[in-house]
Design a protein around this motif. Structure first.
Motif, short mmCIF file in Angstrom:
data_model
loop_
_atom_site.label_atom_id
_atom_site.label_comp_id
_atom_site.label_asym_id
_atom_site.label_seq_id
_atom_site.Cartn_x
_atom_site.Cartn_y
_atom_site.Cartn_z
N ALA A 383 0.83 -1.20 0.00
CA ALA A 383 0.00 0.00 0.00
C ALA A 383 0.86 1.25 0.00
CB ALA A 383 -0.94 -0.01 1.21
N ARG A 384 1.94 1.23 0.80
CA ARG A 384 2.80 2.41 0.86
C ARG A 384 3.56 2.60 -0.46
NH1 ARG A 384 3.84 0.42 6.14
NH2 ARG A 384 5.84 -0.47 5.48
N ALA A 385 4.10 1.50 -1.01
CA ALA A 385 4.92 1.61 -2.22
C ALA A 385 4.10 2.07 -3.42
CB ALA A 385 5.58 0.27 -2.52
N ILE A 386 2.92 1.53 -3.59
CA ILE A 386 2.16 1.78 -4.82
C ILE A 386 1.26 3.01 -4.69
CG2 ILE A 386 0.40 0.82 -6.36
CD1 ILE A 386 1.65 -1.94 -5.82
N TYR A 387 0.70 3.24 -3.51
CA TYR A 387 -0.25 4.35 -3.34
C TYR A 387 0.18 5.39 -2.32
CZ TYR A 387 -3.46 1.84 -6.32
OH TYR A 387 -4.02 1.22 -7.41
N GLY A 388 1.28 5.15 -1.61
CA GLY A 388 1.63 6.06 -0.54
C GLY A 388 0.54 6.12 0.51
N ALA A 389 -0.16 5.01 0.69
CA ALA A 389 -1.36 4.97 1.52
C ALA A 389 -1.14 4.14 2.78
CB ALA A 389 -2.52 4.38 0.72
N ARG A 390 -1.98 4.38 3.74
CA ARG A 390 -2.08 3.50 4.90
C ARG A 390 -2.83 2.24 4.49
NH1 ARG A 390 -5.63 7.19 8.50
NH2 ARG A 390 -6.53 7.44 6.41
N GLY A 391 -2.86 1.27 5.43
CA GLY A 391 -3.72 0.11 5.23
C GLY A 391 -3.09 -1.01 4.44
N LEU A 392 -3.95 -1.80 3.80
CA LEU A 392 -3.55 -3.09 3.25
C LEU A 392 -3.88 -3.18 1.77
CD1 LEU A 392 -4.99 -5.35 6.11
CD2 LEU A 392 -2.71 -4.32 5.96
N LEU A 393 -2.91 -3.61 0.99
CA LEU A 393 -3.08 -3.89 -0.43
C LEU A 393 -2.52 -5.28 -0.69
CD1 LEU A 393 -3.86 -2.95 -3.31
CD2 LEU A 393 -1.54 -2.02 -3.51
N ALA A 394 -3.38 -6.24 -0.97
CA ALA A 394 -2.97 -7.63 -1.13
C ALA A 394 -2.61 -7.93 -2.58
CB ALA A 394 -4.09 -8.56 -0.66
N PRO A 395 -1.74 -8.92 -2.80
CA PRO A 395 -1.39 -9.31 -4.16
C PRO A 395 -2.44 -10.25 -4.74
CG PRO A 395 -0.21 -10.67 -2.61
CD PRO A 395 -1.00 -9.69 -1.79
N SER A 396 -2.37 -10.43 -6.05
CA SER A 396 -3.30 -11.33 -6.72
C SER A 396 -2.87 -12.78 -6.62
CB SER A 396 -3.44 -10.95 -8.19
OG SER A 396 -2.19 -11.16 -8.86
N ARG A 397 -1.64 -13.01 -6.19
CA ARG A 397 -1.17 -14.38 -6.02
C ARG A 397 -0.02 -14.40 -5.03
NH1 ARG A 397 -1.84 -15.44 -11.22
NH2 ARG A 397 -1.74 -17.64 -10.66
N THR A 398 0.13 -15.53 -4.36
CA THR A 398 1.22 -15.72 -3.42
C THR A 398 1.62 -17.19 -3.44
OG1 THR A 398 1.85 -15.68 -1.07
CG2 THR A 398 -0.47 -15.95 -1.54
N ASP A 399 2.90 -17.45 -3.18
CA ASP A 399 3.35 -18.84 -3.09
C ASP A 399 3.31 -19.35 -1.66
OD1 ASP A 399 5.60 -17.61 -1.90
OD2 ASP A 399 6.68 -17.58 -3.81
N GLY A 400 2.83 -18.51 -0.73
CA GLY A 400 2.75 -18.91 0.67
C GLY A 400 3.92 -18.46 1.50
N GLU A 401 4.98 -17.92 0.85
CA GLU A 401 6.16 -17.48 1.58
C GLU A 401 6.20 -15.98 1.80
OE1 GLU A 401 9.81 -19.16 0.10
OE2 GLU A 401 9.31 -21.07 1.06
N HIS A 402 5.41 -15.23 1.06
CA HIS A 402 5.36 -13.77 1.23
C HIS A 402 4.11 -13.25 0.54
CE1 HIS A 402 6.40 -13.11 -2.98
NE2 HIS A 402 7.28 -14.09 -2.82
N GLY A 403 3.80 -11.98 0.81
CA GLY A 403 2.62 -11.35 0.22
C GLY A 403 2.95 -10.09 -0.54
N HIS A 404 4.13 -10.04 -1.16
CA HIS A 404 4.53 -8.86 -1.92
C HIS A 404 3.84 -8.85 -3.29
CE1 HIS A 404 7.40 -7.87 1.13
NE2 HIS A 404 8.02 -9.03 1.00
N LEU A 405 3.46 -7.66 -3.75
CA LEU A 405 2.72 -7.50 -4.99
C LEU A 405 3.70 -7.16 -6.10
CD1 LEU A 405 -0.57 -5.41 -5.27
CD2 LEU A 405 0.94 -5.88 -7.19
N PHE A 406 4.02 -8.14 -6.94
CA PHE A 406 4.95 -7.88 -8.05
C PHE A 406 4.50 -8.54 -9.34
CE2 PHE A 406 6.59 -11.52 -5.64
CZ PHE A 406 6.56 -12.51 -6.61
N HIS A 407 3.43 -9.35 -9.30
CA HIS A 407 2.95 -10.04 -10.50
C HIS A 407 2.08 -9.05 -11.28
CE1 HIS A 407 1.60 -13.46 -12.96
NE2 HIS A 407 0.38 -12.95 -12.85
N MET A 408 2.71 -8.32 -12.20
CA MET A 408 2.01 -7.25 -12.91
C MET A 408 2.47 -7.21 -14.36
SD MET A 408 1.98 -4.20 -10.09
CE MET A 408 3.76 -4.19 -9.95
N HIS A 409 1.58 -6.73 -15.20
CA HIS A 409 1.80 -6.67 -16.64
C HIS A 409 0.79 -5.66 -17.18
CE1 HIS A 409 1.41 -8.09 -20.88
NE2 HIS A 409 2.68 -8.43 -20.74
N PRO A 410 1.04 -5.01 -18.30
CA PRO A 410 0.03 -4.09 -18.82
C PRO A 410 -1.35 -4.72 -19.02
CG PRO A 410 2.11 -3.71 -19.94
CD PRO A 410 2.31 -4.93 -19.07
#
Length: 731
Positions: A383-410
């Motif tokens: 949430a902070r990196a992408i929107y400079g926002a408070r709170g929670l922004l979840a990814p569209s997929r996770t392998d169970g080891e982390h919840g970072h949002l990096f699976h993106m494409h145009p």
């Protein structure tokens, strides 16, 4: 007439791994092929994922670009905005789930008579037996072991890593050795590129008349095999595995099974569906059940549906423990998992979890809570990196080891998928609605979701407010050429999630600001055809042949739009649902449509969507499901979600209200459902229906007035907490 059968059985071994019979304890899983003299037991672990360099990937820093992205979207230059939202445009995948290895049990061929293999849902055992011997296996919830008893005379036990699609650089090392008078069989595998993990290993203790012969163990008579697994970060930890197994040097199979079933069996037995199936049909092997449905694909086969209901609960429970179910549950027999075999969170995971609370499996929701708890800090960073926002922004997929949002494409700019945290927290909120259990840490997370929506709610134009960017997964409004462009304004799912988040935050904090924020949210939009639109923004055209139906989020799971309280919006949602095509008949699409249809009280439409799955050859002989017709792509969505679809068609509840047969299925005219748990803290001990009548026995956790409706009328009852209440209706 006998009651439901809580097992499946087959008359032939698995021809390939997808037909292998399944057992699991929520951490380890096994796939038993069942060949009498050439057995393969594929061993899985929830945390076996292949390092690929993305373990330490992070969300891109996009906050400074947001003003530009918003201007582009509002100027309808959405393709350019989608490119900016994709960061560097490189599509990075999560670490792929992979199988471990196969235990092998080989013997000299001999004639086979009276062969049968079966999975016993009640005990969690997979059994292979024939006139000359037997094998019994289960995965213990109590002792965290794979347990197998051999009773087949002379045989050889080994290990192989020769599984389909194995990476070229992956090497297995197998050894058999004796230590402190005990015989062990060890397998180690080093990852080609050691990143987040060093490798994985398995250790099997063999007891009985056993002798080491090179890297296999010869068995002559009854024997017991106990297996444990590990995925070390930087060095082998075999000594710890040896110590674990040494504790069981005197353990007996029946003793270990009894300890396991003391936990497994009462959990599994909480719920039962009886569709009044004749005993002769219940006695059929699984292949014949599937063949009966295939012979009449336009009619629900009650015998198969009843078995799928019980198999779905069994598999969902077996796949849930340290983590909730993956795309493949907890099982995989090859190294080429579709979509990395991860947790795909924009639809699949929540659809699998749809059965957890209703089907009285809080253990599954607890597994999901473990996943969220381990990752919520990463959602804050997103949430902070992408929107400079408070709170929670979840990814569209996770392998169970982390919840970072990096699976993106145009084409898939998941940085703009705003409601992910709300969607993923909803099963935990629903658990509170069903059981009354305190929200605990979930309460804080829910408020953080509201804080995120508050920070990204934007003034769009002419004093209006909304969400820019916004993304209705995995599609977008069509451009003039008819191509879906994902970046957009005011996805209906975003509005619904924010409205619910603000209401929950208001209830939890007592603060008035949440009501003021809710008043800023745009209303849902209904088009000229009277259908609920996918975006509350003028001029957008949707791809009406898309597999996702995210705009029905206020119908299911939220229940905000429903026939009783919002009849006009319910009619609009129903029209939107009926005109949506099926694209590629993916299981999650049909299931989502079926759940929404149940909430909108359309039983024939629920049945039509179920038939897209059960009538399209989407179940393997294990009763694990496929993602697409013709058993294409091993996938747990249909298997795990089907119980929820049936429950929602038969009973629905919310605070102070209960509806019996909200969406009765024409092909299932009679039956009994027992033990389901509903929002509003009502347990339906039993509901029995037949043409023209329905009766139920209910237990409310609260003393109150309860309105109970049905197709044949309704009544209001004063119910006392903990005391059964009987209701019945007749046409």
């Amino acid at each position: 007439m006998t009651g439901p059968v809580h097992r499946i059985w087959d008359t032939a071994p698995a021809a390939d791994w997808p037909d292998a019979l399944l057992a699991g304890n929520g951490e380890y899983g096994i796939m038993v092929h069942g060949d009498p003299y050439a057995e393969r037991i594929v061993v899985n672990h929830h945390r076996f994922v292949l390092p690929n360099g993305t373990h330490d990937a992070r969300a891109p820093q996009l906050a400074a670009l947001l003003p530009r992205i918003r201007r582009l979207i509002l100027a309808d230059r959405r393709a350019a905005a989608s490119r900016l939202l994709a960061g560097d445009g490189v599509l990075r995948w999560t670490q792929s789930f992979h199988p471990g290895f196969a235990l092998t049990v080989d013997a000299d061929d001999a004639p086979v008579a009276d062969y049968r293999r079966y999975t016993d849902f009640d005990t969690g055992e997979v059994v292979v037996r024939w006139a000359g011997g037997s094998r019994r296996s289960f995965v213990s919830r109590t002792d965290r072991l794979v347990v197998t008893r051999l009773d087949m005379g002379a045989c050889r036990v080994g290990v192989t890593g020769d599984l389909p699609g194995r990476p070229a650089g992956l090497r297995y090392a197998v050894s058999a050795y004796r230590r402190d008078g005990l015989v062990f069989l060890r397998v180690r595998a080093r990852y080609p590129t050691a990143g987040a993990a060093y490798g994985f290993e398995g250790l099997t203790l063999l007891r009985g008349a056993v002798e080491i012969d090179g890297d296999v163990v010869r068995v002559d008579g009854p024997a017991l095999m106990l297996t444990v697994l590990d995925r070390p970060q930087d060095r082998w930890r075999t000594g710890g595995l040896v110590r674990r197994l040494t504790r069981y040097r005197q353990a007996r199979y029946d003793e270990l099974l009894a300890r396991h079933t003391a936990r497994h069996t009462p959990t599994y037995r909480r719920v039962e569906l009886d569709l009044a199936v004749p005993a002769a049909q219940r006695a059929l092997p699984v292949g014949e059940l599937l063949a009966r449905q295939a012979a009449d694909p336009r009619t629900l086969d009650a015998a198969l549906v009843e078995r799928l209901f019980h198999a779905g609960r069994y598999l969902l429970l077996s796949a849930s423990g340290v983590l909730p179910p993956r795309l493949t549950g907890l099982w995989l027999g090859s190294w080429d998992a579709a979509w990395a075999g991860d947790f795909t969170t924009d639809a699949n995971l929540n659809l699998q979890l749809a059965s957890a609370n209703l089907a009285a499996l809080p253990e599954v929701t607890a597994a999901h809570a473990r996943l969220v708890r381990a990752q919520v800090g990463h959602w804050r960073r997103n949430a902070r990196a992408i929107y400079g926002a408070r709170g929670l922004l979840a990814p569209s997929r996770t392998d169970g080891e982390h919840g970072h949002l990096f699976h993106m494409h145009p084409d898939w700019p998941f940085a703009a998928w705003l409601p992910g945290a709300h969607w993923l927290l909803f099963p935990l909120y629903e658990r509170h609605l069903v059981t009354g259990a305190p929200l605990g840490e979930v309460a804080g997370w829910l408020v953080e979701v509201a804080e995120f929506f508050a920070d990204v709610l934007t003034s769009t134009a002419d004093g209006r407010w909304g969400f820019v960017p916004s993304y209705s997964a995995e599609t977008g409004p069509l451009d003039p050429a008819g191509t879906a462009v994902p970046a957009a304004v005011n996805a209906t799912m975003d509005i619904a999630a924010a409205r619910h988040a603000f209401a929950v935050a208001a209830a939890l904090t007592g603060e008035r600001r949440w009501a003021r924020l809710a008043a800023r949210l745009p209303p849902y939009r209904v088009d000229d055809d009277g259908a609920l639109t996918e975006w509350a923004w003028p001029g957008y055209r949707a791809d009406e042949d898309h597999r996702h139906v995210s705009h029905l989020y206020p119908v299911w799971p939220l229940g905000e739009i429903n026939p009783e309280d919002t009849p006009e919006l319910a009619t609009a949602a129903h029209r939107a649902l009926r005109r949506r095509g099926d694209e590629n008949l993916s299981a999650h699409g049909s299931l989502h449509r079926a759940l929404a249809a149940a909430r909108l009280h359309d039983g024939p439409l629920v049945e039509a969507n179920l038939l897209k799955i059960v009538g399209n050859d989407m179940f393997f002989r294990s009763l694990m499901s496929a993602h697409n017709p013709g058993r294409v792509t091993y996938n747990a969505d249909a298997a795990h979600a089907l119980p929820a679809v049936l429950i929602e068609s038969l009973v629905q509840g919310r605070s102070g209200r209960l509806r019996l047969l909200p969406a009765p299925l024409p092909g299932l005219p009679r039956g009994t459902l027992r033990g389901v748990c509903l929002p509003g803290r009502v347990t339906v001990e039993e509901v029995t229906w037949r043409p023209g009548s329905v009766r139920a026995r209910l237990v409310s956790a609260l003393t109150r007035r309860l309105r109970v409706g049905s197709p044949y009328g309704e009544t209001v009852r004063q119910v006392t907490a903990g005391e059964p209440t009987e209701v019945s209706f007749t046409r």
